[in-house]
Design an enzyme around this catalytic site. Sequence first.
Site, mmCIF file in Angstrom:
data_model
loop_
_atom_site.group_PDB
_atom_site.id
_atom_site.type_symbol
_atom_site.label_atom_id
_atom_site.label_comp_id
_atom_site.label_asym_id
_atom_site.label_seq_id
_atom_site.Cartn_x
_atom_site.Cartn_y
_atom_site.Cartn_z
ATOM 1 N N LYS A 166 1.855 -6.121 7.922
ATOM 2 C CA LYS A 166 0.773 -5.380 7.271
ATOM 3 C C LYS A 166 0.239 -6.251 6.135
ATOM 4 O O LYS A 166 0.922 -7.156 5.682
ATOM 5 C CB LYS A 166 1.290 -4.043 6.725
ATOM 6 C CG LYS A 166 1.565 -3.026 7.828
ATOM 7 C CD LYS A 166 1.893 -1.679 7.235
ATOM 8 C CE LYS A 166 2.181 -0.662 8.317
ATOM 9 N NZ LYS A 166 2.545 0.641 7.732
ATOM 10 N N HIS A 169 -1.339 -6.416 0.179
ATOM 11 C CA HIS A 169 -2.522 -5.885 -0.489
ATOM 12 C C HIS A 169 -2.437 -5.996 -2.010
ATOM 13 O O HIS A 169 -1.478 -6.524 -2.571
ATOM 14 C CB HIS A 169 -2.818 -4.455 -0.032
ATOM 15 C CG HIS A 169 -1.704 -3.494 -0.343
ATOM 16 N ND1 HIS A 169 -1.359 -3.153 -1.626
ATOM 17 C CD2 HIS A 169 -0.862 -2.801 0.474
ATOM 18 C CE1 HIS A 169 -0.373 -2.284 -1.602
ATOM 19 N NE2 HIS A 169 -0.037 -2.065 -0.346
ATOM 20 N N HIS A 172 0.708 -4.985 -3.893
ATOM 21 C CA HIS A 172 1.784 -5.972 -3.795
ATOM 22 C C HIS A 172 1.505 -7.151 -4.727
ATOM 23 O O HIS A 172 2.422 -7.723 -5.304
ATOM 24 C CB HIS A 172 1.936 -6.485 -2.354
ATOM 25 C CG HIS A 172 2.333 -5.423 -1.386
ATOM 26 N ND1 HIS A 172 1.652 -5.199 -0.219
ATOM 27 C CD2 HIS A 172 3.327 -4.505 -1.435
ATOM 28 C CE1 HIS A 172 2.225 -4.185 0.426
ATOM 29 N NE2 HIS A 172 3.228 -3.751 -0.295
#
Length: 636
Positions: A166, A169, A172
């Site tokens: 994933k 983003h 993070h």
Amino acid sequence: MAAEASFDNLARQFQHLPLIDMLPNCFPDVNPVDIYRAHITSILSDITGADKSVIYPVLQWTATLDKGDLMLAIPALRIKGKPDDLGKQWLEKWPGSPLVETPVHNGAFLSFFFKAEPMAKTVIPMALQHKTDFGSNPANGLRDQNDPSKGRQKIVVEFSSPNIAKPFHAGHLRSTIIGGFLANLYRSAGWEVVTVNYLGDWGKQYGVLALGFEKYGNEEELVKDPINHLFHVYVKISKEVAEEKEQAEKLKEEGKEEEAQKILDEGVDEKARSYFKKMTEGDEQAIALWKRFRDYSIERYKQTYARLNIHFDEYSGESKVSEDEMQEAAAKLKEMGLAHEDRGALLMDFTKSVPGKEGKSLGKAILRKKDGTALYLTRDISELINRYDRYKFDKMIYVIASEQDLHVKQFFKIVRLMGRDDIADKCQHVNFGLVLGMSTRKGTVKFLNDILRDVGEHMHEVMKKNEDKYSQVEDPEQIADRLGISSVMVQDMNGKRINNYTFDLSRMTSFEGDTGPYLQYAHARLCSINRKAELSDEDIVSADLTLLTEPMAINLLRVIAQWPDVVQNVLKTLEPTTILTYLFKLTHTLSTSYSHLRIVGSEPEVMKARLALYNSARVVLFNGMRLLGLTPVERM
């Protein structure tokens, strides 16, 4: 004893100073302001009759130089009388001092200004001798400051924690930058630091991913760019899952229940559930493929983290917590009467187990779904208990977005309710706000590598506009990359952690204003001044520091002296913006001093003294930037 050693070192190095008392948390050989704090404490104790242990900790550093170098809020001494009257009385009794001017009284406050000459002779040698250690105080990390043989305290910092396959983003990104800073901060304070990256690396989505890889995967792409490739595979297969669900819903609306159920039973989602079940049962083939995805992703993450000066001691993850451990935690909560079954699911109702407002605010939480799947809370509890057994930490910090505040509060509360106050007392949640405006024009997500590449390229274009300077830079692409990373990190740390901020490419890459490139420019300029002066270390050490008499020189000296106090203060607040605000104050003071305190063309002895001052500022700027996780550049 750490404090005794500190005083012995001081006596040897700075014989020009008056004797000072040994006081708790006073480390005069690493913090020049502690010398003044202890000296003022002795005088004030004689004048006021207040105990030295009360006076010393309330002599605070000031945010602006016009308020002095140290300040006392008179009511903090807890002496009867009106603060204004007490201030006047104490001022009349002030005996004079070799280190500080007569205090300035203003209402409830006394401001203390340091005398320039002893300050120069103390601060500059300390900064130049300690170099990369100036500002650090390893005694902070001792279990017992009176007995270093008892060893150092241990802290575990969990941060970054992306989900494999994933996007890495914005949340993070913030967790990574803040967590990296906290690890640096505690290392500089003498703690033993363990950094943990708790990856999202388990769950049904890996069944979805495995099926997707079977259909859309490419071995070469996986090895070359695992994170992007797995993400694109996941997007494609997830689209199929969504289409199947849509088709089934349509058939249900048409009354074709059996056909709809058949699509769901034979669809990707159900196959993924079965695949993940094989993983939990330890199927060799399924585990081998999952392990490859995980290992390749970690290798790529390591490369990205290295660009941000971040290293993890442990790559943990949801996969490391066994089903048995989670079931055991859930069973214990049920046995203690804290959790109950509700239509096949296991629930925790805090309104029943925690009295008053706190219970209401915590609400209810699901510990296990009705299909038997344990949820995050159960996993987090098990992992924390394991981690405590493994590391025996003195402190555990979770760097998690403020969106998860409720989850973390519930998590910590359950640990307490399970009778593990010994662990919960050591845990702290360091939260942060959102980054806005990080998606691309199409609204798609961006990976960290893409963000850093875009900012680096933009920075390169900005650098090219100044042809003369650009032609002198040895490796412009590497410098552009470092400037780009600095711009991202400085923008992130510019406000308080809890504040949201907008990702603004043009503003953060500007050389004007309080930006990463501006900080880098300030450091490179100090390096250039040092090179052009062509003086040896011996020349600088022998400088006559009494020649630093100009107001600009004294103000710069006063700002440099504050650095160890700033770091000490940040250990309480854990706010990187405090470091950044100080560094910008330092760079602004520097930029106004260059025209007044010239190096080239000044008298040889004056030149030495001024360069010693500038080199001290460079030591502080370098140390501050490294503490924030930046890589200072020497030329640009």
